[in-house]
Design an enzyme around this catalytic site. Sequence first.
Site, short mmCIF file in Angstrom:
data_model
loop_
_atom_site.label_atom_id
_atom_site.label_comp_id
_atom_site.label_asym_id
_atom_site.label_seq_id
_atom_site.Cartn_x
_atom_site.Cartn_y
_atom_site.Cartn_z
N TYR A 277 -2.01 -1.01 10.53
CA TYR A 277 -2.11 -1.41 9.12
C TYR A 277 -0.90 -0.92 8.32
CZ TYR A 277 -3.93 -1.34 4.29
OH TYR A 277 -4.10 -1.50 2.94
N SER B 88 0.84 -1.20 0.00
CA SER B 88 0.00 0.00 0.00
C SER B 88 0.87 1.25 0.00
CB SER B 88 -0.88 0.02 1.26
OG SER B 88 -1.53 1.27 1.41
P1 NAD Z 1 -11.29 -6.02 -0.22
O1 NAD Z 1 -12.06 -5.87 1.02
O2 NAD Z 1 -12.04 -6.22 -1.47
O3 NAD Z 1 -10.26 -7.22 -0.09
C1 NAD Z 1 -9.67 -7.60 1.13
C2 NAD Z 1 -9.94 -9.07 1.31
O4 NAD Z 1 -9.20 -9.57 2.42
C3 NAD Z 1 -11.39 -9.41 1.61
O5 NAD Z 1 -12.13 -9.59 0.44
C4 NAD Z 1 -11.25 -10.70 2.40
O6 NAD Z 1 -11.55 -11.80 1.58
C5 NAD Z 1 -9.79 -10.78 2.77
N1 NAD Z 1 -9.61 -11.05 4.20
C6 NAD Z 1 -9.63 -10.17 5.22
N2 NAD Z 1 -9.42 -10.82 6.39
C7 NAD Z 1 -9.26 -12.14 6.08
C8 NAD Z 1 -9.02 -13.31 6.84
N3 NAD Z 1 -8.86 -13.25 8.18
N4 NAD Z 1 -8.95 -14.49 6.19
C9 NAD Z 1 -9.10 -14.57 4.85
N5 NAD Z 1 -9.31 -13.47 4.06
C10 NAD Z 1 -9.39 -12.29 4.69
O7 NAD Z 1 -10.37 -4.73 -0.32
P2 NAD Z 1 -9.14 -4.36 -1.26
O8 NAD Z 1 -8.95 -2.92 -1.06
O9 NAD Z 1 -9.30 -4.90 -2.60
O10 NAD Z 1 -7.92 -5.07 -0.53
C11 NAD Z 1 -7.00 -5.87 -1.23
C12 NAD Z 1 -5.60 -5.45 -0.88
O11 NAD Z 1 -5.37 -4.13 -1.33
C13 NAD Z 1 -5.29 -5.44 0.61
O12 NAD Z 1 -4.00 -6.01 0.82
C14 NAD Z 1 -5.23 -3.98 0.95
O13 NAD Z 1 -4.38 -3.72 2.04
C15 NAD Z 1 -4.68 -3.42 -0.33
N6 NAD Z 1 -4.86 -2.00 -0.51
C16 NAD Z 1 -6.10 -1.48 -0.66
C17 NAD Z 1 -6.25 -0.11 -0.84
C18 NAD Z 1 -7.59 0.52 -1.01
O14 NAD Z 1 -7.69 1.74 -0.96
N7 NAD Z 1 -8.65 -0.23 -1.22
C19 NAD Z 1 -5.11 0.71 -0.85
C20 NAD Z 1 -3.87 0.14 -0.69
C21 NAD Z 1 -3.75 -1.22 -0.52
#
Ligand code: NAD
Length: 350
Positions: free
Chosen positions: A255, A242
Amino acid sequence: MKTEDDAMASRRQFVGGVTAGLAAALTSPAFAQQGATPAAPGASAGPRRHAGRPATQSSKQDPTTQYRRPPFPPQQQDPPGLAGKMDPRPDHGETSYRGSGKLVGRKALLTGGDSGIGRAAAIAFAREGADVAINYLPVEEPDAREVIELIRAEGRKGVAIPGDIREERFCKKLVADAVRELGGLDILVNNAAAQAAQHSILDLTTEQFDSTFKTNVYAMFWITKAAMPHLEPGAAIINTSSVQAYDPSPALLDYAQTKACMVIFTKSLAKQVANQGIRVNAVAPGPFWTPLQPSGGQPPENITTFGEHTPMGRPGQPAELGALYVYLASQEASYVTGQVYGASGGEGNP
Ligand code: NAD
Ligand code: MG
């Protein structure tokens, strides 16, 4: 290999046969309205609208208005949240991503493949010819079903493996099940994460700190370790870090630390396994419109203006990352390892 027409035909067939909810979203007037026409800057969402989408993956457009800009409707879900309940619905490339055979015959496992960035990568991998296993939490079954149907609509194998990656035993089983069902493993995407905003370190409990590290850091270690014996030269690992690893927000103390850990895990492991022909890279997104954010990832008051502060003036949509994951997984990135690719709308690092 399928031709583009075959792919288009299979997508048309999919739209005909898919679950009612997704089909309705894909064909609703609101979705169609926003299809080729960019959303007006600052336009109000209205109920149940799609985030907008490019007319085609390659059509030239102004990226600042290609997708919905804030303000977004106020909304909150319990974590982990569902993409299907977001307003507007995120665009994961369901109707726009077109493959060109970059991953034919590859076998991929993605955590968090049900929604958000992981779903966009899962769809793109399948359209590029890969068989795909996704992990997610059992409560996310409705989102996961849609992804599995999209993978299978491409004629690829789609494997659903629900379970909690905070357990080492489950992580080992996840990899074993994926390898058995797919018949091997070439691509691992450590993408699942927990993010729970707390304004003060005094409100950050040991339980939350532990849970965030278990989900974001320990699981990556456990899953990668279990996967290594199955990976052959040409395999690729991609970790979703991130912008928080470089430019942390005050409310994301735990985080942000986990996302910084992921950067160094990526760079360190890349050096360790380069001589085995295995590449390890990371993606560091900025604000993306996914369930993570309105389910406790941001303070609720930040959702309506989410992404507004970026030079682009809007959050990214998961669909805007699919091609990057494909590139890092594919042989086109044969000299790319130990790298972190930023995708944050003009701010942050790297
Ligand atoms: P999202 O909620 O769609 O995906 C996160 C997923 O994590 C969930 O769908 C869930 O299946 C999984 N998860 C959480 N806890 C879990 C557990 N205990 N066991 C199994 N699965 C679990 O959101 P996203 O934003 O697509 O996140 C995906 C990645 O992107 C993450 O690593 C997040 O840190 C990163 N990210 C997101 C953003 C943003 O703004 N959305 C920014 C930077 C990084
Ligand atoms: Mg999810």
